[in-house]
Design a protein around this motif. Structure first.
Motif, PDB file in Angstrom:
ATOM      1  N   ALA A 134       6.855  25.205  -8.492  1.00  0.00           N
ATOM      2  CA  ALA A 134       6.960  24.456  -7.244  1.00  0.00           C
ATOM      3  C   ALA A 134       7.985  23.349  -7.438  1.00  0.00           C
ATOM      4  O   ALA A 134       8.177  22.842  -8.547  1.00  0.00           O
ATOM      5  CB  ALA A 134       5.611  23.858  -6.852  1.00  0.00           C
ATOM      6  N   LEU A 135       8.635  22.962  -6.362  1.00  0.00           N
ATOM      7  CA  LEU A 135       9.516  21.801  -6.334  1.00  0.00           C
ATOM      8  C   LEU A 135       8.919  20.833  -5.321  1.00  0.00           C
ATOM      9  O   LEU A 135       8.785  21.169  -4.142  1.00  0.00           O
ATOM     10  CB  LEU A 135      10.934  22.196  -5.930  1.00  0.00           C
TER      11      LEU A 135
ATOM     12  N   SER B 245      -0.878  12.165  -7.787  1.00  0.00           N
ATOM     13  CA  SER B 245       0.416  12.805  -7.573  1.00  0.00           C
ATOM     14  C   SER B 245       0.715  13.830  -8.656  1.00  0.00           C
ATOM     15  O   SER B 245       0.532  13.558  -9.845  1.00  0.00           O
ATOM     16  CB  SER B 245       1.513  11.735  -7.567  1.00  0.00           C
ATOM     17  N   VAL B 246       1.202  14.988  -8.262  1.00  0.00           N
ATOM     18  CA  VAL B 246       1.632  16.011  -9.219  1.00  0.00           C
ATOM     19  C   VAL B 246       2.758  15.448 -10.092  1.00  0.00           C
ATOM     20  O   VAL B 246       2.759  15.609 -11.322  1.00  0.00           O
ATOM     21  CB  VAL B 246       2.090  17.284  -8.483  1.00  0.00           C
TER      22      VAL B 246
ATOM     23  N   GLU C  55      15.136  15.171  -9.894  1.00  0.00           N
ATOM     24  CA  GLU C  55      16.119  14.362  -9.176  1.00  0.00           C
ATOM     25  C   GLU C  55      15.684  12.912  -9.356  1.00  0.00           C
ATOM     26  O   GLU C  55      14.519  12.586  -9.143  1.00  0.00           O
ATOM     27  CB  GLU C  55      16.145  14.728  -7.699  1.00  0.00           C
ATOM     28  N   VAL C  56      16.617  12.058  -9.759  1.00  0.00           N
ATOM     29  CA  VAL C  56      16.264  10.688 -10.133  1.00  0.00           C
ATOM     30  C   VAL C  56      17.235   9.701  -9.486  1.00  0.00           C
ATOM     31  O   VAL C  56      18.454   9.860  -9.585  1.00  0.00           O
ATOM     32  CB  VAL C  56      16.316  10.507 -11.670  1.00  0.00           C
ATOM     33  N   VAL C  57      16.661   8.673  -8.832  1.00  0.00           N
ATOM     34  CA  VAL C  57      17.452   7.542  -8.369  1.00  0.00           C
ATOM     35  C   VAL C  57      17.484   6.518  -9.503  1.00  0.00           C
ATOM     36  O   VAL C  57      16.443   6.034  -9.951  1.00  0.00           O
ATOM     37  CB  VAL C  57      16.847   6.909  -7.098  1.00  0.00           C
TER      38      VAL C  57
ATOM     39  N   MET D 111      10.722  16.849  -8.417  1.00  0.00           N
ATOM     40  CA  MET D 111      10.445  17.398  -9.742  1.00  0.00           C
ATOM     41  C   MET D 111       9.951  18.821  -9.604  1.00  0.00           C
ATOM     42  O   MET D 111       9.159  19.130  -8.705  1.00  0.00           O
ATOM     43  CB  MET D 111       9.392  16.561 -10.472  1.00  0.00           C
ATOM     44  N   GLY D 112      10.422  19.680 -10.510  1.00  0.00           N
ATOM     45  CA  GLY D 112       9.882  21.035 -10.586  1.00  0.00           C
ATOM     46  C   GLY D 112       8.679  21.066 -11.501  1.00  0.00           C
ATOM     47  O   GLY D 112       8.630  20.361 -12.511  1.00  0.00           O
TER      48      GLY D 112
END
Length: 520
Positions: A122-123, A155-156, A181-183, A229-230
């Motif tokens: 999952a994403l 949260s997953v 993906e990261v800020v 996140m995956g």
């Protein structure tokens, strides 16, 4: 009580930043004063009026809004404390280390972007809970299982980033993440692994991509804000059968762990194995007052009554068999024959257990990835609601199990608490998670917990046992125990922090990592 501004931040800068946050996220999604109360520590250990209190909270709805908020924070020097859902209550919930910080609540980033049944992943965004993802999979009729921690509202993404564990063969949650993906603290955005290549089609399939593997840098850190996140999911097995094995005596734990280690390391025991203590298991279905109304730890006579009433042992191991029935049957034969050497051992399948609310029936759901909230019943064991976890890691040996158990139990009893612990067996290591259940509304009780916890940290460190996660109140103390070569690891963390976050705005104090402008 008015929350003070963080050191170095003027009222003018905070006021200007909050006004810009409102324009970015919407007026209703910026909370200040009493409205920010839900972001306080739900189970405080020190003074809840002064410690770990946020000045405000902002809840963006998109990654672009997160980037804008980070840029504003840099402009005005406002420290931010990102939380995925803020539901990790035993470790501080959504509260920040540094009083006066603004909580960046990612609960509105709650999209399930993809669930791939063929490849089993999952994403998701950080606001997606285990309940959310489970319901999505059920509604779509997908043959996939989650791996869940005890409270399903978490949260997953957040649980994986905090090195949380579950109870299926996919129980090491961070090991099952693939691609982020990261800020970054400057507002820039990166994708890790294969996601760094435009148009790539294996972002959630291969962790490493090309070049240094950096995903671990964003777990338990303040180096970035993970916005996607995956996570790998377990294909539904053709057969599933849970079981429970109980052991009668305290001293059995040494033999049990010695038997369990080769079975787990050799994948005979397939799922993430946990050996749980009597009182921890009893707290899920009963209260202490039902068996003992005196002061101090539960006496042996009351413990024996619980064992008889609830068909529990002093130690209880819940496991499960997964796969084709012939394989499962063979594995069960090996497991049963191995533990048969322990005097007084008892073996149970679900039909052997009492009807109604029962430990194995409860665990039977958890070990197949069904999220629940049942574990919070433990808060009722003595009343008062508060609990926190002391969680050192050791090798999987009977000697270490006995040593840790005796160390922690002695101190727990000395301070008037029952020992409520479990030994979680990972790939090569053993997590000893011991819960302290206390009255969060009693200042003297909180002081006692603080004193006890610090003693446990010091005594564990003296024996070479380090904690793998902790309450916000003890992050500096535990970071200080990882001090090899003049604190070389934390000096490296500080170097990375200063490079990625030159203004020091992201989660000051997270995991004992402070930016240059707040050190000391």
């Amino acid at each position: 009580m008015t929350v003070p501004l963080p050191a170095g931040v003027s009222l003018e800068d905070m006021t200007a930043a909050l006004e810009k946050f409102r324009r970015i996220a919407g007026d209703e999604w910026v909370l200040t004063g009493p409205d920010a109360g839900p972001y306080d520590d739900p189970y405080p250990i020190t003074d809840p009026e002064t410690d770990h209190r946020p000045y405000a909270a902002v809840a963006p709805a998109t990654t672009a809004q997160v980037q804008e908020i980070v840029k504003v924070a840099n402009e005005h020097g406002i420290p931010l404390w990102p939380v995925s859902r803020g539901k990790n209550f035993a470790y501080g919930g959504a509260a920040p280390v540094l009083t006066g910080t603004v909580v960046l609540d990612l609960k509105r980033l709650n999209r399930i972007l993809e669930v791939n049944e063929e490849f089993g992943y999952a994403l998701v965004e950080p606001g997606v809970s285990y309940f959310d993802l489970y319901d999505y999979i059920q509604e779509k009729g997908l043959k996939l299982w989650l791996d869940v921690p005890d409270p399903g509202w978490g949260s997953v993404v957040g649980n994986a980033l905090d090195h949380g564990i579950g109870y299926t063969p996919y129980g090491d949650h961070f090991a099952m993440q693939c691609g982020m993906e990261v800020v970054l603290p400057t507002g820039d955005i990166v994708r890790t692994g294969m996601g760094a290549m435009p148009g790539n089609n294996s972002w959630q399939l291969f962790k490493y991509g090309f070049g240094p593997y950096v995903d671990g840098m964003f777990s338990q850190s303040n180096f970035g804000i993970v916005t996607k996140m995956g996570i790998w999911l377990m294909p539904e097995p053709p057969y599933y059968e849970p079981y429970m094995i109980s052991f009668e005596r305290e001293e059995d734990i040494e033999q049990v762990i010695e038997i369990l280690r080769p079975l787990k390391v050799g994948s005979i025991i397939q799922n993430a194995a946990t050996v749980r203590s009597l009182i921890l298991d009893a707290s899920i279905t009963s209260t202490k007052a039902q068996y003992y109304d005196g002061a101090g730890p539960l006496p042996p006579s009351a413990a024996r009554k619980i064992m008889d009433d609830q068909k529990l042992g002093m130690w209880n191991f819940c496991g499960a068999l997964y796969g084709p029935p012939p394989v499962a049957e063979t594995l069960w034969t090996v497991i049963r024959d191995s533990f048969a050497a322990v005097p007084g051992v008892k073996f149970y399948k679900v039909d052997d257990r009492p009807q109604g609310f029962d430990l194995l029936r409860h665990r039977a759901d958890t070990m197949r990835g069904i999220p629940k909230m049942t574990e919070f019943n433990l808060c009722n064991w003595t009343g008062g609601g508060g609990h926190t976890g002391f969680s050192p890691v050791s090798p999987i040996t009977g000697r270490d199990a006995v040593k840790q158990y005796e160390m922690v139990k002695k101190r727990m009893h000395e301070y008037g608490y029952d020992y409520m612990g479990l030994l979680a067996i990972g790939w090569r290591e053993m997590h000893h998670v011991s819960l302290i259940v206390y009255d969060q509304n009693d200042a003297d009780e909180r002081k006692k917990v603080d004193e006890l916890f610090n003693i446990l940290i010091d005594e564990a460190a003296a024996e070479g046992y380090g904690e793998y996660r902790t309450h916000i109140n003890f992050m500096d103390r535990i970071a200080g125990t990882y001090s090899w070569n003049n604190n070389a690891l934390w000096r490296m963390h500080e170097t990375i922090k200063d490079a990625l976050d030159p203004n020091g705005i992201l989660a000051p104090g997270k995991s004992g990592i402070w930016p240059q402008n707040r050190r000391g």
